[in-house]
Design an enzyme around this catalytic site. Structure first.
Site, PDB file in Angstrom:
ATOM      1  N   PRO A   9      47.338  48.152  42.401  1.00 64.49           N
ATOM      2  CA  PRO A   9      46.918  48.657  41.102  1.00 64.49           C
ATOM      3  C   PRO A   9      45.429  48.967  40.988  1.00 64.49           C
ATOM      4  CG  PRO A   9      47.489  46.328  40.981  1.00 64.49           C
ATOM      5  CD  PRO A   9      47.957  46.823  42.305  1.00 64.49           C
ATOM      6  N   ASN A  10      45.170  50.049  40.309  1.00 60.31           N
ATOM      7  CA  ASN A  10      43.819  50.528  39.972  1.00 60.31           C
ATOM      8  C   ASN A  10      43.076  51.165  41.144  1.00 60.31           C
ATOM      9  OD1 ASN A  10      44.042  49.533  37.227  1.00 60.31           O
ATOM     10  ND2 ASN A  10      43.831  47.492  38.107  1.00 60.31           N
ATOM     11  N   ARG A  62      35.961  53.760  39.497  1.00 58.59           N
ATOM     12  CA  ARG A  62      36.178  52.394  39.023  1.00 58.59           C
ATOM     13  C   ARG A  62      35.109  51.443  39.576  1.00 58.59           C
ATOM     14  NH1 ARG A  62      40.356  48.351  41.949  1.00 58.59           N
ATOM     15  NH2 ARG A  62      40.126  46.654  40.473  1.00 58.59           N
ATOM     16  N   TYR A  75      33.194  48.881  44.316  1.00 56.32           N
ATOM     17  CA  TYR A  75      34.174  49.552  45.169  1.00 56.32           C
ATOM     18  C   TYR A  75      33.685  50.871  45.785  1.00 56.32           C
ATOM     19  CZ  TYR A  75      37.193  46.097  42.969  1.00 56.32           C
ATOM     20  OH  TYR A  75      37.739  44.922  42.537  1.00 56.32           O
ATOM     21  N   ASN A  99      46.284  46.775  50.807  1.00 54.33           N
ATOM     22  CA  ASN A  99      45.329  46.235  49.846  1.00 54.33           C
ATOM     23  C   ASN A  99      46.120  46.044  48.546  1.00 54.33           C
ATOM     24  OD1 ASN A  99      43.406  45.594  47.979  1.00 54.33           O
ATOM     25  ND2 ASN A  99      41.961  47.216  48.572  1.00 54.33           N
ATOM     26  N   ALA A 127      44.827  43.467  42.649  1.00 53.05           N
ATOM     27  CA  ALA A 127      44.952  42.238  41.850  1.00 53.05           C
ATOM     28  C   ALA A 127      46.231  41.459  42.153  1.00 53.05           C
ATOM     29  CB  ALA A 127      44.886  42.572  40.362  1.00 53.05           C
ATOM     30  N   HIS A 166      46.249  38.099  44.147  1.00 54.36           N
ATOM     31  CA  HIS A 166      45.966  36.792  43.558  1.00 54.36           C
ATOM     32  C   HIS A 166      47.089  36.273  42.663  1.00 54.36           C
ATOM     33  CE1 HIS A 166      42.154  38.308  44.935  1.00 54.36           C
ATOM     34  NE2 HIS A 166      42.142  39.244  44.019  1.00 54.36           N
ATOM     35  N   ASP A 210      56.852  37.107  49.216  1.00 52.80           N
ATOM     36  CA  ASP A 210      58.241  36.962  49.641  1.00 52.80           C
ATOM     37  C   ASP A 210      58.766  38.242  50.283  1.00 52.80           C
ATOM     38  OD1 ASP A 210      58.339  34.338  48.855  1.00 52.80           O
ATOM     39  OD2 ASP A 210      59.378  34.709  46.971  1.00 52.80           O
ATOM     40  N   GLU A 259      45.753  42.574  55.818  1.00 56.62           N
ATOM     41  CA  GLU A 259      45.328  42.591  54.405  1.00 56.62           C
ATOM     42  C   GLU A 259      43.890  43.115  54.334  1.00 56.62           C
ATOM     43  OE1 GLU A 259      45.507  38.641  52.746  1.00 56.62           O
ATOM     44  OE2 GLU A 259      44.353  39.195  50.968  1.00 56.62           O
ATOM     45  N   HIS A 308      40.588  44.173  51.787  1.00 56.47           N
ATOM     46  CA  HIS A 308      39.926  44.233  50.476  1.00 56.47           C
ATOM     47  C   HIS A 308      38.591  44.934  50.659  1.00 56.47           C
ATOM     48  CE1 HIS A 308      42.874  41.644  48.708  1.00 56.47           C
ATOM     49  NE2 HIS A 308      42.765  40.860  49.769  1.00 56.47           N
ATOM     50  N   ILE A 309      38.297  45.808  49.748  1.00 59.67           N
ATOM     51  CA  ILE A 309      37.035  46.553  49.810  1.00 59.67           C
ATOM     52  C   ILE A 309      35.871  45.599  49.538  1.00 59.67           C
ATOM     53  CG2 ILE A 309      35.724  48.423  48.705  1.00 59.67           C
ATOM     54  CD1 ILE A 309      38.556  49.662  48.018  1.00 59.67           C
ATOM     55  N   SER A 310      36.029  44.777  48.529  1.00 61.18           N
ATOM     56  CA  SER A 310      34.982  43.809  48.172  1.00 61.18           C
ATOM     57  C   SER A 310      35.226  42.497  48.920  1.00 61.18           C
ATOM     58  CB  SER A 310      34.991  43.562  46.663  1.00 61.18           C
ATOM     59  OG  SER A 310      36.212  42.940  46.281  1.00 61.18           O
ATOM     60  N   ARG A 326      33.247  36.472  44.847  1.00 60.19           N
ATOM     61  CA  ARG A 326      33.371  36.957  43.466  1.00 60.19           C
ATOM     62  C   ARG A 326      33.902  35.824  42.567  1.00 60.19           C
ATOM     63  NH1 ARG A 326      36.349  42.564  43.445  1.00 60.19           N
ATOM     64  NH2 ARG A 326      35.569  42.484  41.290  1.00 60.19           N
ATOM     65  N   ARG A 383      39.666  35.067  42.448  1.00 52.47           N
ATOM     66  CA  ARG A 383      39.906  36.032  43.530  1.00 52.47           C
ATOM     67  C   ARG A 383      39.945  35.371  44.906  1.00 52.47           C
ATOM     68  NH1 ARG A 383      39.492  41.110  40.948  1.00 52.47           N
ATOM     69  NH2 ARG A 383      38.028  40.968  39.242  1.00 52.47           N
TER      70      ARG A 383
HETATM   71  C1  DQA Z   1      40.383  44.292  45.758  1.00 56.78           C
HETATM   72  C2  DQA Z   1      39.907  42.929  45.252  1.00 56.78           C
HETATM   73  C3  DQA Z   1      40.814  42.414  44.139  1.00 56.78           C
HETATM   74  O1  DQA Z   1      40.361  41.164  43.683  1.00 56.78           O
HETATM   75  C4  DQA Z   1      40.810  43.367  42.965  1.00 56.78           C
HETATM   76  O2  DQA Z   1      41.717  42.938  41.978  1.00 56.78           O
HETATM   77  C5  DQA Z   1      41.075  44.777  43.371  1.00 56.78           C
HETATM   78  C6  DQA Z   1      40.538  45.286  44.624  1.00 56.78           C
HETATM   79  C7  DQA Z   1      39.406  44.887  46.779  1.00 56.78           C
HETATM   80  O3  DQA Z   1      39.791  45.845  47.444  1.00 56.78           O
HETATM   81  O4  DQA Z   1      38.266  44.426  46.896  1.00 56.78           O
HETATM   82  O5  DQA Z   1      41.667  45.544  42.618  1.00 56.78           O
HETATM   83  O6  DQA Z   1      41.624  44.115  46.407  1.00 56.78           O
END
Ligand code: DQA
Length: 149
Positions: free
Chosen positions: A12-13, A20, A25, A75, A78, A81, A88, A99, A101-103, A108, A112
């Site tokens: 998501p997002n 964003r 990001y 990725n 959210a 978490h 599952d 896995e 994650h950009i950040s 943080r 997270r």
């Molecule tokens: C994220 C980190 C997550 O905590 C956050 O909810 C995201 C992006 C990242 O790519 O850093 O939407 O997965």
């Protein structure tokens, strides 16, 4: 030689990448990132299929269908978490996954720091911006060539 099939999942997002929270990001859009990843993958004998969704069940259904892929790069955003359902689903299929994650999720907010999928992944890349996707791709291909998860 048949090309390696990679399923890239973004949660998501991440469709809003580029606009964003760009201080976290970055400014590259998802479309720009994908074009670069597709270009890179073509030099590595790999084919990426990408799905971005804001809906948990869509990601879960893609994971269920992942038998036709050699590797998943995910990725979950959210859902990382929150989603035991995603965990599952990944446990239900044998497709290895990385896995991304950009950040740096460990630098943080406290909420997270927990990922429901890290311990069942073949590796986690967090905090290197969108470069992390390229490293995940490189690692997946290297491991597939060595026939390792
Ligand atoms: C994220 C980190 C997550 O905590 C956050 O909810 C995201 C992006 C990242 O790519 O850093 O939407 O997965």
């Amino acid at each position: 030689m048949n090309s390696f099939k990679i399923l890239l999942l973004n949660g998501p997002n991440l469709n809003l990448l580029g606009t964003r929270e760009s201080s976290i990001y970055g400014t590259i859009t998802l479309k720009e990132l994908l074009n670069k990843l597709y270009k890179k993958s073509s030099t590595m004998n790999a084919k990426i299929t990408h799905v971005q969704s804001n809906a948990e069940h869509i990601l879960i259904e893609e994971i269920h269908k992942s038998i036709k892929y050699d590797y998943i790069i995910i990725n979950p955003a959210a859902f990382t978490h929150t989603s035991i359902a995603l965990r599952d689903a990944l446990l239900s299929v044998k497709t290895p996954f990385i896995e991304v994650h950009i950040s740096n999720i460990y630098a943080r907010e406290k909420f997270r720091k927990n990922s429901w999928i890290s311990d069942i992944s073949s590796g986690v890349i967090s905090g290197f911006g969108t470069d992390g996707y390229f490293w995940a791709l490189k690692t997946a291909i290297t491991r597939l060539k060595k026939n390792k998860k």
